[in-house]
Design a protein around this motif. Structure first.
Motif, short mmCIF file in Angstrom:
data_model
loop_
_atom_site.label_atom_id
_atom_site.label_comp_id
_atom_site.label_asym_id
_atom_site.label_seq_id
_atom_site.Cartn_x
_atom_site.Cartn_y
_atom_site.Cartn_z
N HIS A 64 -3.06 2.73 4.52
CA HIS A 64 -1.98 2.30 4.98
C HIS A 64 -1.14 2.51 6.44
O HIS A 64 -0.64 1.67 7.73
N THR A 103 0.54 -0.86 0.34
CA THR A 103 0.09 0.46 0.28
C THR A 103 1.02 1.50 -0.29
O THR A 103 0.16 1.99 -0.08
N GLY A 104 2.11 1.39 0.42
CA GLY A 104 3.39 2.25 0.62
C GLY A 104 3.32 2.74 -0.81
O GLY A 104 2.89 3.78 -0.95
#
Length: 180
Positions: free
Chosen positions: A140, A102-103
Motif C-alpha cells: 500500500h 490494498t488498504g
C-alpha cells in the motif's frame, strides 16, 4: 467530429478524485506517525473513507470514459510522448483501484473493519493474518509513492503542454475554459 475538451462530468470527476487523492495521501502521511489514540483512529477512518470514495469514483470514471471516450491528444504529440501519455493514464487508473483495495485488504488482515461513514461495514477482503497485513501495508505504501510519482509526472506533462508546447491541452480539463 473531434472533441477538443472533456465533458463537464469528466472534469468534475477528475478534479474531485485529484483532491481526494492528494488529501488522502497527506492524511495517510500525517496519521502514520501519530501515537495510538482515539484521534488517530478517527483520522484513519477518514483516510479509509477517502480511499473507498476514490475507488467508487474510479469505477464511475472508468465506465464513463469507456462509454464517452476521451478527446484525442494534439496531433503534435507523437511517438514516444503519445505512448508515455497512454501509459501514464493507464498507471493512474490502475493505482486508483489498487491503492484503495490494498488498504481495504490490509485493514481486513489486521482485523480492523472498514465502516464507511460510520454507516456501512464493508465485507472483509481477506482473513485476519498479521503477516499478510504487514505485507499489504508495505505494498500500500509503495503504491502510494508510485501514485505520487505518476501524479507529479501527469502535472509536469500538463505544464509542459501549456508552457512549452502551447497546444491548449491543459485547458481540456479546466472547469473554467469555454467550450469550443
Amino acid at each position: 467530429m473531434q472533441i477538443d475538451r472533456y465533458s463537464r462530468p469528466a472534469i468534475a470527476m477528475h478534479w474531485l478524485v485529484a483532491l481526494l487523492i492528494v488529501g488522502g495521501f497527506a492524511l495517510g502521511l500525517y496519521v502514520a506517525d501519530l501515537p495510538l489514540s482515539p484521534a488517530k483512529f478517527k483520522l484513519i477512518a477518514w483516510h479509509k473513507w477517502i480511499g473507498i470514495t476514490v475507488l467508487t469514483l474510479a469505477v464511475l470514471r472508468l465506465v464513463y470514459r469507456l462509454v464517452n471516450g476521451a478527446p484525442p491528444l494534439p496531433e503534435s504529440t507523437q511517438g514516444l510522448m503519445r505512448a508515455a501519455a497512454h501509459a501514464g493514464h493507464l498507471a493512474l487508473y490502475v493505482l486508483m483501484f489498487a491503492i484503495p483495495l490494498t488498504g481495504w485488504a490490509m485493514s481486513s488482515a489486521y482485523g480492523f473493519p472498514v465502516v464507511l461513514f460510520k454507516l456501512w461495514q464493508l465485507p472483509e477482503l481477506v482473513g485476519r493474518d498479521e503477516a499478510l497485513g504487514d505485507l499489504l501495508k508495505s505494498v500500500h505504501q509503495w503504491l502510494n509513492w508510485s501514485m505520487a510519482a505518476c501524479v507529479a509526472g501527469h502535472v509536469a506533462a500538463a505544464f509542459k503542454h501549456h508552457f512549452v508546447d502551447r497546444d491548449g491541452l491543459l485547458w481540456r480539463m479546466s472547469p473554467h475554459a469555454q467550450r469550443r
